[in-house]
Design a protein around this motif. Structure first.
Motif, PDB file in Angstrom:
ATOM      1  N   GLN A   3     -44.432 -58.320 -34.858  1.00 16.29           N
ATOM      2  CA  GLN A   3     -44.146 -56.993 -35.415  1.00 16.29           C
ATOM      3  C   GLN A   3     -45.425 -56.202 -35.560  1.00 16.29           C
ATOM      4  N   VAL A   5     -46.379 -52.573 -37.356  1.00 21.55           N
ATOM      5  CA  VAL A   5     -45.810 -51.560 -38.230  1.00 21.55           C
ATOM      6  C   VAL A   5     -46.868 -50.513 -38.547  1.00 21.55           C
ATOM      7  N   GLU A   6     -46.623 -49.285 -38.079  1.00 21.59           N
ATOM      8  CA  GLU A   6     -47.547 -48.190 -38.328  1.00 21.59           C
ATOM      9  C   GLU A   6     -47.230 -47.510 -39.656  1.00 21.59           C
ATOM     10  N   SER A   7     -48.253 -46.942 -40.253  1.00 19.35           N
ATOM     11  CA  SER A   7     -48.084 -46.135 -41.455  1.00 19.35           C
ATOM     12  C   SER A   7     -49.214 -45.123 -41.525  1.00 19.35           C
ATOM     13  N   CYS A  22     -51.956 -49.907 -38.783  1.00 24.84           N
ATOM     14  CA  CYS A  22     -50.989 -50.690 -38.018  1.00 24.84           C
ATOM     15  C   CYS A  22     -51.154 -52.146 -38.430  1.00 24.84           C
ATOM     16  N   THR A  23     -50.195 -52.670 -39.146  1.00 22.47           N
ATOM     17  CA  THR A  23     -50.244 -54.052 -39.604  1.00 22.47           C
ATOM     18  C   THR A  23     -49.472 -54.925 -38.623  1.00 22.47           C
ATOM     19  N   SER A  25     -48.101 -58.752 -37.310  1.00 16.86           N
ATOM     20  CA  SER A  25     -47.690 -60.090 -37.712  1.00 16.86           C
ATOM     21  C   SER A  25     -47.034 -60.792 -36.530  1.00 16.86           C
ATOM     22  N   THR A  78     -54.862 -55.855 -39.567  1.00 19.42           N
ATOM     23  CA  THR A  78     -54.551 -54.425 -39.514  1.00 19.42           C
ATOM     24  C   THR A  78     -55.582 -53.685 -38.669  1.00 19.42           C
ATOM     25  N   TYR A  95     -48.374 -44.390 -31.642  1.00 19.08           N
ATOM     26  CA  TYR A  95     -47.924 -45.767 -31.507  1.00 19.08           C
ATOM     27  C   TYR A  95     -49.116 -46.709 -31.466  1.00 19.08           C
ATOM     28  N   GLY A 112     -45.551 -50.890 -31.648  1.00 16.27           N
ATOM     29  CA  GLY A 112     -44.911 -50.497 -32.882  1.00 16.27           C
ATOM     30  C   GLY A 112     -43.860 -49.428 -32.635  1.00 16.27           C
ATOM     31  N   GLN A 113     -43.222 -48.995 -33.715  1.00 18.45           N
ATOM     32  CA  GLN A 113     -42.141 -48.018 -33.610  1.00 18.45           C
ATOM     33  C   GLN A 113     -42.633 -46.581 -33.648  1.00 18.45           C
ATOM     34  N   THR A 115     -45.374 -43.485 -35.632  1.00 25.98           N
ATOM     35  CA  THR A 115     -45.456 -42.695 -36.857  1.00 25.98           C
ATOM     36  C   THR A 115     -45.789 -41.254 -36.473  1.00 25.98           C
TER      37      THR A 115
END
Length: 121
Positions: A3, A5-7, A22-23, A25, A78, A95, A112-113, A115
């Motif tokens: 996974q 995951v952007e924020s 972007c974390t 895992s 990250t 992305y 990632g999805q 942001t």
């Protein structure tokens, strides 16, 4: 499973700053090169920045060179994209991506999805 995951996206005025995170895992973070891409409305996705597994090599698109900085923190799994002096043309969905090979093209294995970053004039 893997996974990314952007924020950190959001809206900002021209000249402002944002820091994307972007974390990651599900994979051995220290083995992977990382990248950032973006896609503006009506345009193809384009390369923004990339960093190798060690953090020792970085690459940037000409359009962001001198304004954006890519980095990574192995302790937090990250990666970051510090974006300064933002312009309206930086508006896009951003992305993050990971691959065993450092690339400036889109052939990254994991994504990632996205942001949203919106820069107003």
């Amino acid at each position: 499973q893997v996974q990314l995951v952007e924020s950190g996206g959001g809206s900002v005025q021209a000249g402002g700053s944002l820091r994307l995170s972007c974390t990651v895992s599900g994979l051995t973070f220290r083995r992977y090169a990382l990248g950032w891409f973006r896609q503006a409305p009506g345009k193809e996705r384009e390369f923004v920045a990339a960093i190798d597994w060690s953090g020792g090599r970085t690459y940037y698109a000409d359009s962001v060179k001198g304004r954006f900085t890519i980095s990574r923190d192995g302790a937090k799994n990250t990666q970051y994209l510090q974006m300064n002096s933002l312009k309206p043309e930086d508006t896009a969905v951003y992305y993050c991506a990971a691959d065993l090979v450092l690339r400036t093209q889109e052939e990254y294995e994991y994504w990632g999805q996205g942001t949203q970053v919106t820069v107003s004039s």
